[in-house]
Design an enzyme around this catalytic site. Structure first.
Site, mmCIF file in Angstrom:
data_model
loop_
_atom_site.group_PDB
_atom_site.id
_atom_site.type_symbol
_atom_site.label_atom_id
_atom_site.label_comp_id
_atom_site.label_asym_id
_atom_site.label_seq_id
_atom_site.Cartn_x
_atom_site.Cartn_y
_atom_site.Cartn_z
ATOM 1 N N ASP A 42 0.860 -1.186 0.000
ATOM 2 C CA ASP A 42 0.000 0.000 0.000
ATOM 3 C C ASP A 42 0.897 1.238 0.000
ATOM 4 O OD1 ASP A 42 -2.294 1.508 0.089
ATOM 5 O OD2 ASP A 42 -2.828 0.984 2.149
ATOM 6 N N GLU A 46 2.681 4.959 -4.021
ATOM 7 C CA GLU A 46 2.611 5.894 -5.156
ATOM 8 C C GLU A 46 3.922 6.656 -5.427
ATOM 9 O OE1 GLU A 46 -0.983 4.462 -3.916
ATOM 10 O OE2 GLU A 46 0.239 5.777 -2.684
ATOM 11 N N ASP A 88 -9.135 3.811 -2.142
ATOM 12 C CA ASP A 88 -9.961 4.215 -1.003
ATOM 13 C C ASP A 88 -11.316 4.747 -1.454
ATOM 14 O OD1 ASP A 88 -7.768 3.491 0.434
ATOM 15 O OD2 ASP A 88 -7.061 5.533 0.773
#
Length: 914
Positions: A505, A508, A581
């Site tokens: 997670d 990015e 999300d």
């Protein structure tokens, strides 16, 4: 006391950063107007940077040329080098870069390790230029019936259908190409850019690239994920279009994102697919990991230029902050051809383990081992199958990855072994931010070895994320990727077992106190590469390193499972992704389908959305509808934020529990079909779930439909996206009929049906003329279903014919690469069902051994007059009678059934209805 005060101040700062990412805040993210390269490119007039192709020749099997400025005002601009290469399958590659012989300040970044190693060997060496047309253009052979044409003045590249003379796809047809070259900084140059409180030094000045790409014979364009918007890309500029933002490709941690927006989310794949009734499909891929902005231009946007516009053409405008032109053109002409061509370059999706395509149970966070045991036992008590239980960041020791909070999880190995005894698995989270703690061995080692990304001053970059002060491994460096992979060994990752898999997670990368909640653009990586140049691929390299770690940790024969939030072209080779999300509302349920379809169209077949929505508390009806739809996602996981109420399937009343359980059972029954589709994706690149137009490319009614989708070529699904819906309008394409998956009722193809909707299911249909395999016995997990018998559902068309396939292997190892699998084709024709071996004869010695048999054959659309069926070569007769369409479903309708044929799936046989 001073230390305590300092810690309090730091904690307050972190909380303020956390608050900034806890909800969507538009002002935190840049618009095109606030992004200088995008603003400049959009304002540039056609022809303002015109280039001419000169010195066109064939060199080393490629067409090469120089691109020089056409206008004297650009005399300071140095010539660019152009290379045109042709590959098998009709793939054209264009490269444009600065000439290294002219000593640019540095080498521009070319994205490594995305193109698969086999691709360069498919190059077709061009012996000569096919034709030179009056000195104005040069053409080369591309494939049978197609040529690539380079126009010299002004520079333009297009692919031509030689039989008709029509264009297929072109670059720079509107003379919008611009290439800002790197510069040495002088005292008078001020290249710094500011956004909010952040300053970007830009040490080599502006270095953006922009150009137009046109798709001919196209009605719509699709692709360029990731965004929460419609499947068909809407125009962003032009007549009758409210000026809007371009589609942005810039990997960002966007908490609680909004739907129906061109805004970039967690991943970026700069690949676009066109489709139209006139010609079919084509595709364009730009291998570039810098921020990209893409306009889709409405018809007539360039009317002032006086250019006559052909009908059914879509123009697009591509802008990138940095990099080189490394572009690939795919001529199709069928949608699946384009996917095969694209994945020939970037790789086909990895073949997943069987357990990973079953149901996953997750939330942030299961509190401790007692909580895990309670959730696990409750699934058993209620006879709800599941395969994977997930642990989020709170399972660690103070957000130090590869560790356990030993107060809450004192016996992690035993916890995993208990799950494994039921055929279940566990996934733990490992993010790229490493806590800067001198007592944390991972940080200490990375710091000593110099393995972190560096800030603009050459120090280890220090940003804020979940642990507080954090640094990030530079996974662009192969040495650091190897080091990171070693951390997944059972010795390094204490408490891990072979049944533990990984979740990446925040990759990015997410930096709470960074510009736009990510890493500054002037941070540097391996080889002096600026972060601006590789930003969109950072998570890709981290995902790659993690997947390789799972390969290295054991004997190397178990397929890894790694879920990643960030993604880039090629991510499909390393695991699954999800849509991030999302929120518990009906709009997010609806937009999940175009998001998953778009990911599939760009190679990422293994994807899904959080069931129920990550944020918020879904009402029971929404949650049930989400399970009913999510059972058809390729990746099927429930997940929720830690501030939400608990939402395991049994917490919404007995009736809703039964409905959720039934949706999960549908997925488990269809696992053989899904697994077969994953193998198809693994070998061809064709996605598991598909837009309708991929299967019905000539049906215009399907081109913009993104509420309905295909699972493979056999099942059509329509979600229910509104509260208390009583009816649903469902378009069933094609000339053949469709059979309701639940009832077997027949519906005509080529028309829209207004169907009554019940709480029990969403509309789903099997296409006439297909055969799908099911497993109708339900166990605790998919692993325990391995030797269960199969049911074949034969949906006959108007010719009383059907066919389908079934792929089987051990579900976990790489033995299938050495022929360890079963692959059968079933054909029903003239009253006879035949099983044919599709595996090559050379693989027969290493076949996967299976005693599994077929216990039922359901014939939909067959007149129930026959009483018996003859099985050959055994020469046995079995009964044909009415039986339930679904064994474990109450009030299941009776359908024609061949009972207990008990033929083995691994063998050749025929069954004749007599």
């Amino acid at each position: 006391m001073r230390n305590e005060t300092l810690r309090l101040i730091l904690l307050l700062l972190l909380c303020s950063h956390l608050h900034s990412v806890l909800s969507w805040k538009k002002e935190e993210f840049r618009t095109c107007h606030q992004t200088p390269f995008c603003k400049r490119a959009r304002s540039r007039a056609p022809g303002s940077s015109s280039l001419i192709a000169t010195d066109v020749t064939i060199s080393h099997g490629d067409l090469t040329a120089k691109l020089t400025p056409k206008h004297d005002s650009q005399s300071e601009t140095k010539p660019l080098l152009l290379t045109l290469s042709v590959y098998q399958r009709g793939i054209l590659r264009l490269k444009i870069d600065e000439d290294p012989s002219l000593s640019p300040p540095k080498k521009r970044f070319e994205v490594p390790d995305v193109i698969v190693s086999e691709f360069p060997s498919t190059k077709l060496w061009l012996p000569k230029i096919s034709s030179v047309e009056n000195g104005l253009s040069s053409s080369v052979y591309l494939s049978d019936g197609h040529s690539a044409v380079l126009r010299h003045d002004p520079f333009e590249l297009f692919i031509r259908d030689d039989s008709s003379g029509d264009r297929v796809i072109s670059l720079n047809s509107h003379d919008l190409f611009d290439f800002e070259q790197l510069k040495h900084k002088s005292e008078d140059d001020n290249w710094e850019e500011q956004f909010r409180s952040h300053t970007d030094r830009r040490p080599y000045g502006p270095q953006s690239i922009s150009f137009d790409v046109s798709f001919y014979g196209a009605d719509f364009v699709y692709g360029i994920p990731e965004r929460a918007a419609s499947l068909a890309l809407k125009p962003t500029r032009g007549p009758n279009v409210d000026e809007s933002e371009p589609y942005r490709l810039f990997n960002l941690d966007v908490f609680e994102y909004i739907h129906d927006s061109p805004f970039g989310l967690y991943g970026s794949i700069p690949f676009m697919v066109s489709h139209g009734k006139a010609r079919g499909s084509s595709g364009f891929f730009w291998l570039n990991a810098a921020e990209m902005q893409i306009d889709v231009l409405a018809p007539g946007w360039d009317a002032e230029s006086g250019i006559a516009l052909p009908s059914h053409r879509i123009d697009t405008f591509w802008m990138s902050e940095a990099g080189v032109v490394d572009a690939f053109f795919f001529i199709g002409p069928n949608p699946k051809d384009v996917l095969r061509q694209y994945t020939a370059v970037t790789g086909t999706p990895a073949m997943p383990q069987l357990f990973s395509i079953a149901y996953h149970q997750c939330r942030w966070n299961y509190r401790d081992e007692e909580d895990v045991e309670h959730v696990d036992s409750k699934f058993d008590e209620l006879d709800i199958p599941y395969d994977v239980l997930w642990l989020d960041i709170e399972h660690t020791d103070g957000k130090r990855y590869f560790t356990w909070d030993r107060a809450l999880f004192p016996h992690p190995e035993e916890m995993q072994r208990k799950l494994a005894s039921k055929g279940r698995h566990m996934v733990t989270i490992v993010d790229p931010h490493i806590k800067r703690d001198e007592n944390f061995h991972l940080h200490k080692e990375a710091s000593q070895k110099g393995y972190y990304v560096k800030d603009a001053s050459g120090n280890d970059f220090d940003g804020w994320c979940w642990p507080g002060s954090s640094s990030y491994p530079d996974t662009l460096n192969p040495e650091i990727r190897s080091w990171w992979a070693d951390k997944f060994s059972y010795q390094s990752y204490e408490g891990s077992t072979p049944s533990l898999y990984i979740w990446n997670d925040m990759n990015e990368p997410s930096v709470f106190n960074g510009p736009e909640v990510t890493m500054p653009r002037d941070v540097t990586h391996y080889g002096g590469v600026e972060h601006r140049e590789l930003h969109n691929a950072y998570g890709y390299y981290f995902h790659m390193a993690t997947a390789n770690g799972l390969l290295k940790r054991g004997e190397g024969n178990d397929r890894p499972f790694v879920l990643s939030r960030a993604l880039f072209a090629g991510s499909q080779r390393y695991g699954a992704v999800w849509t991030g999300d999302n929120t518990a509302d009906w709009d997010h349920l609806r937009v999940s389908i175009p998001m998953v379809l778009t990911l599939g169209l760009t190679g990422m077949s293994f994807s899904g959305a959080d069931i129920g929505g990550f944020f918020g508390n879904p009402e029971p009806e929404l949650l049930v509808r989400w399970y009913q739809l999510g059972a058809y996602y390729p990746f099927f996981r429930a997940h929720a934020h830690h501030d939400t109420k608990r939402r395991e399937p049994w917490l919404f009343g007995e009736r809703n529990t039964e409905l959720i359980k039934d949706a999960i059972h549908v997925r488990y029954a269809l696992l053989p079909y899904f697994y077969t589709l994953f193998r198809e994706a693994n070998t061809t690149g064709v996605p598991v779930v598909r837009p309708l137009w991929m299967e019905f490319p000539s049906d215009e009614a399907t081109f913009s439909n993104d509420e309905t989708f295909m699972v493979g070529s056999s099942i059509l699904v329509q979600g229910i996206y509104t509260e208390r819906a009583k009816h649903a309008s469902v378009y069933l394409p094609g000339k053949q009929s469709w059979y309701d998956l639940r009832t077997g009722a027949v519906y005509k193809g080529g028309v829209t049906h207004k169907l009554e909707v019940t709480e029990e299911s969403i509309p789903a249909f099997q296409r006439a003329g297909t055969i799908i395999a099911r497993k109708d016995r339900f166990r605790r997990s998919s692993t325990q279903m391995a030797n269960d018998p199969y049911t074949l559902v034969v949906a006959l068309n108007s010719s009383q014919a059907a066919e389908g396939e079934l792929y089987i292997d051990d579900g976990s190892s790489f033995n299938f690469l050495q022929g360890g699998y079963i692959h059968r084709r079933f054909i029903f024709s003239n009253g006879k069902l035949t099983s044919i071996d599709l595996a090559p004869a050379s693989s027969s010695k290493g076949r996967y051994p299976s005693d599994a048999f077929i216990e039922r054959i359901i014939l939909l659309g067959h007149a129930p007059s026959s009483k018996n069926a003859l099985i050959e070569p055994s020469n046995q007769k079995v009964d044909i009678e009415l039986g339930p369409l679904w064994v474990l479903r109450a009030r299941a309708p009776a359908v024609t059934t061949i009972r207990r044929p008990n033929v083995r799936v691994a063998e050749d046989w025929t069954i004749t209805v007599i």
